[in-house]
Design an enzyme around this catalytic site. Sequence first.
Site, short mmCIF file in Angstrom:
data_model
loop_
_atom_site.label_atom_id
_atom_site.label_comp_id
_atom_site.label_asym_id
_atom_site.label_seq_id
_atom_site.Cartn_x
_atom_site.Cartn_y
_atom_site.Cartn_z
N ASP A 77 84.38 94.69 -62.47
CA ASP A 77 84.00 95.28 -61.19
C ASP A 77 83.93 94.27 -60.05
O ASP A 77 83.69 93.08 -60.25
CB ASP A 77 82.67 96.01 -61.29
N GLU A 135 79.55 95.43 -64.40
CA GLU A 135 78.64 94.34 -64.77
C GLU A 135 77.55 94.14 -63.74
O GLU A 135 76.41 93.79 -64.08
CB GLU A 135 79.43 93.04 -64.96
N GLU A 136 77.88 94.34 -62.46
CA GLU A 136 76.90 94.08 -61.40
C GLU A 136 75.70 95.02 -61.48
O GLU A 136 74.68 94.78 -60.85
CB GLU A 136 77.57 94.21 -60.03
N HIS A 362 79.22 86.02 -54.37
CA HIS A 362 78.83 87.16 -53.53
C HIS A 362 78.96 86.87 -52.04
O HIS A 362 78.57 87.69 -51.22
CB HIS A 362 77.41 87.64 -53.86
#
Length: 390
Positions: A77, A135-136, A362
């Site tokens: 993702d 995963e996030e 990020h």
Amino acid sequence: MDIKKQVENLNDELIALRRDFHMHPELGFEEYRSQEIVLKYLKDLGLKAEKMTKTGVVALLEGDKPGKTLLMRADMDALPVTEENDVPYKSKNEGKMHACGHDGHMAMLLVAAKILSKHKDKIHGNIKFVFQPNEEDAGAVFMVEDGVLENPKVDAATAIHLWTPIESGKISVSEGPVMGAMDVFDITIHGKGGHTAMPQETIDPVIVAAQIIMGAQVVQTKQINALTPTLITFAKVNSGTASNIVPEKVELAGTLRYLYKGGPDSIERPRERLEKIVKGICETFGTTYEMNFTPSNFTVENDKELTGKIKKIAADLVGNENVVPYVTLAGEDFSEFTKEVPSTFYFVGVGNKEKGTDYPHHHPKFDMDEDALATGVEMHVKAALEYLNK
């Protein structure tokens, strides 16, 4: 068998895969395009590949000899971030970006699968190549619930995270806790609204919220041993409708992170300590509160024996001096695997200041030193062969 040469021969393909994934980022459980590319690639290798957990993929490589089963995982993702890099492979999906390296993870594991599939004769057992969505937001738990650790039963698991805080050419492999557990909390403080010119007739929840934010810092700095790291971070504060109205309530949200076994039930009791602060301040100022904790990730705990094998492979590949320690309180849902089977989660450095790949994860300018991708592939291949050819 010259693994390094085989990786070099596939380097152009490796980078092309990474850039294609990067240009077409998809958020958690929306990875439909990525899923189809991964599925086709693995099936073209002759592997038993199938969709799993909505947008995930699992493929099985069966060795020529019986043995254990190793799970190797890549996450899929992207993030809701607008990319600011001016590169040919810039995200084409507005407001979405692979700002955490998952594009590289998919590319590395695919190429590793291609190399390993050519050497079934050297594999005693099986390899499960797992491409995990979301995963996030802790998607691994759903794969475990869907049976990814069964049929055949998984004996061990490994995963790589490309990491810009670590310089290119270096690898971090450490036993024990390497990534933190995380709970998301939300707090609603109920006061009594009114006119800002007559505060004595109100119970101001904004003042209470400020006291809670400051008071909570005592938990992590004075109440818990500094050798058992804990972070309490308030990330959202919502309140009010106008500058001359004392609001009825304030909503707070944030994360509680820690790096020790037992999590919230350990001797440190981080949740209990935080709520005690909230309760005490609210009672002092005459407000009421509601508080909820939502577990997200457990601590990623690396198995000593398996990690020792991975560390030796890393030292042989990049030199012992370039195998560096690294532990972070960032969360990672690979912990769903580490708590079930012996596992090792390790970092391959992709930080290069000269190439501009030293931005944090990020960040809208996040990028990676693509020269390090080959290192990740070689680690995947050698780790699998080391574990399964004995």
